[in-house]
Design an enzyme around this catalytic site. Sequence first.
Site, PDB file in Angstrom:
ATOM      1  N   GLY A 136      15.654  60.493  -5.659  1.00 51.23           N
ATOM      2  CA  GLY A 136      16.072  59.158  -6.113  1.00 51.23           C
ATOM      3  C   GLY A 136      14.963  58.428  -6.845  1.00 51.23           C
ATOM      4  CD  GLU A 144      24.249  64.851 -10.931  1.00 52.71           C
ATOM      5  OE1 GLU A 144      23.580  65.895 -10.923  1.00 52.71           O
ATOM      6  OE2 GLU A 144      23.742  63.722 -10.898  1.00 52.71           O
ATOM      7  CG  ASP A 161      18.722  64.562 -15.548  1.00 51.61           C
ATOM      8  OD1 ASP A 161      18.054  64.159 -16.524  1.00 51.61           O
ATOM      9  OD2 ASP A 161      19.239  63.797 -14.715  1.00 51.61           O
TER      10      ASP A 161
HETATM   11  C1  GLA Z   1      20.214  60.431 -15.214  1.00 54.35           C
HETATM   12  C2  GLA Z   1      21.320  61.352 -15.721  1.00 54.35           C
HETATM   13  C3  GLA Z   1      21.001  61.864 -17.128  1.00 54.35           C
HETATM   14  C4  GLA Z   1      20.616  60.731 -18.074  1.00 54.35           C
HETATM   15  C5  GLA Z   1      19.581  59.825 -17.433  1.00 54.35           C
HETATM   16  C6  GLA Z   1      19.298  58.615 -18.272  1.00 54.35           C
HETATM   17  O1  GLA Z   1      19.036  61.132 -14.993  1.00 54.35           O
HETATM   18  O2  GLA Z   1      21.497  62.437 -14.853  1.00 54.35           O
HETATM   19  O3  GLA Z   1      22.100  62.594 -17.618  1.00 54.35           O
HETATM   20  O4  GLA Z   1      21.755  60.023 -18.470  1.00 54.35           O
HETATM   21  O5  GLA Z   1      19.974  59.393 -16.146  1.00 54.35           O
HETATM   22  O6  GLA Z   1      18.695  58.973 -19.458  1.00 54.35           O
END
Ligand code: GLA
Length: 375
Positions: A112, A150, A162
């Site tokens: 987090g 997710e 990510d």
């Molecule tokens: C999170 C989401 C990503 C992206 C970022 C913001 O990490 O998982 O897909 O949207 O926020 O850039």
Amino acid sequence: MKFLEKFSPQLVVESPGRINLIGEHTDYNLGYVLPTAIEKKIIFKLQRNGSDTECNIYSTDFDIGFKINLKKIARSSVEWENYILGVLNEISERTDGVKGFDCTLQSNLPQGSGLSSSAALECGLAFGLNELFDLGLTKKDIVQLSQTAEHTYVGTQCGIMDQFASVMSQAGHVILLDCKSLEHSQIPIAFEPYQIVMLNTKVSHNLATSEYNVRKQECEEGVSVIKKKYPEVGSLRDATLQMLEEVKQDMREVVFNRCLFIIAENERVLLMADALKNNDLNQVGALLYEAHEGISKLYEVSCPESDFLVNFSKGFSAVLGARQTGGGFGGCTLNIVHRDSVDEFIEKASIAYKKSFNIALEAFTVSPSAGTMAR
Ligand code: GLA
């Protein structure tokens, strides 16, 4: 758990967290991002257990685990289990090659905190099962099924950044990724004599229940307004500042601000890529501060703690630039700091932060690292 008594792993997988140099919330708007994996990671140890359907997962850090029957995969009321279950569900839609397995997890990646422990968990498991059972999934499959997991099991309507960074990163590089076409290039990044310092606000976010999904909807609302005049605009990626200005009176102010941020942020990613290629470190720093301004004032995904740390860094000539990184609402700030001043910066920031928020700051340097791999 019982399996631990006779655990003899056949495979060890390392799955990293990531930082994003710039390009926040642009991924689900099909724009550009510039992330890379870092040294902090989750380590998976896996063995086939000979059963057809029984799986065991155990977290050594938290000393908790759970059992899964592959024939009865369903969402759990325990949040972290859904990352695992979601991945298993997605894999089962593509192949029935997964059989019973045991898996332990150990992590030095704070959760987090905007470093994407979620993607590390999803992609590490998918990568490990692909190797363990020879499923024939490509890296791109692993990225995409982890993102879908997710969406469906965790509930965060995240973009693809990510998972892509966790799997595809190369040491010493950031990835310039086009989230529409998935075309990407690896850009060498050497900030010498500067280092990347992460300051963890310890304000932890939960994107599934935060305003994250609301931001996505606000962007979609913006696109639907722009589209009336410019039907060719399919996402904010296709929109320009001029188009946005022309329809300003037709949209809510808050939606205008969200769109303004995203269109400018997309532009900043491309400027940052050029700055890296030209080794223009002053431009790198300026873009970071500019991005944080937008994150805080226009997109409103910052928090007082992140704003405090970014402002604090502005008082240090040894810091070129700083901004909050990741999904937002807390997590880490990313700071580009001269290596001779890293210790002093961390010490002073920690004292000031403690005084203002009574929270012990966590600070560490990171370097661009390789993506998910078998050890
Ligand atoms: C999170 C989401 C990503 C992206 C970022 C913001 O990490 O998982 O897909 O949207 O926020 O850039």
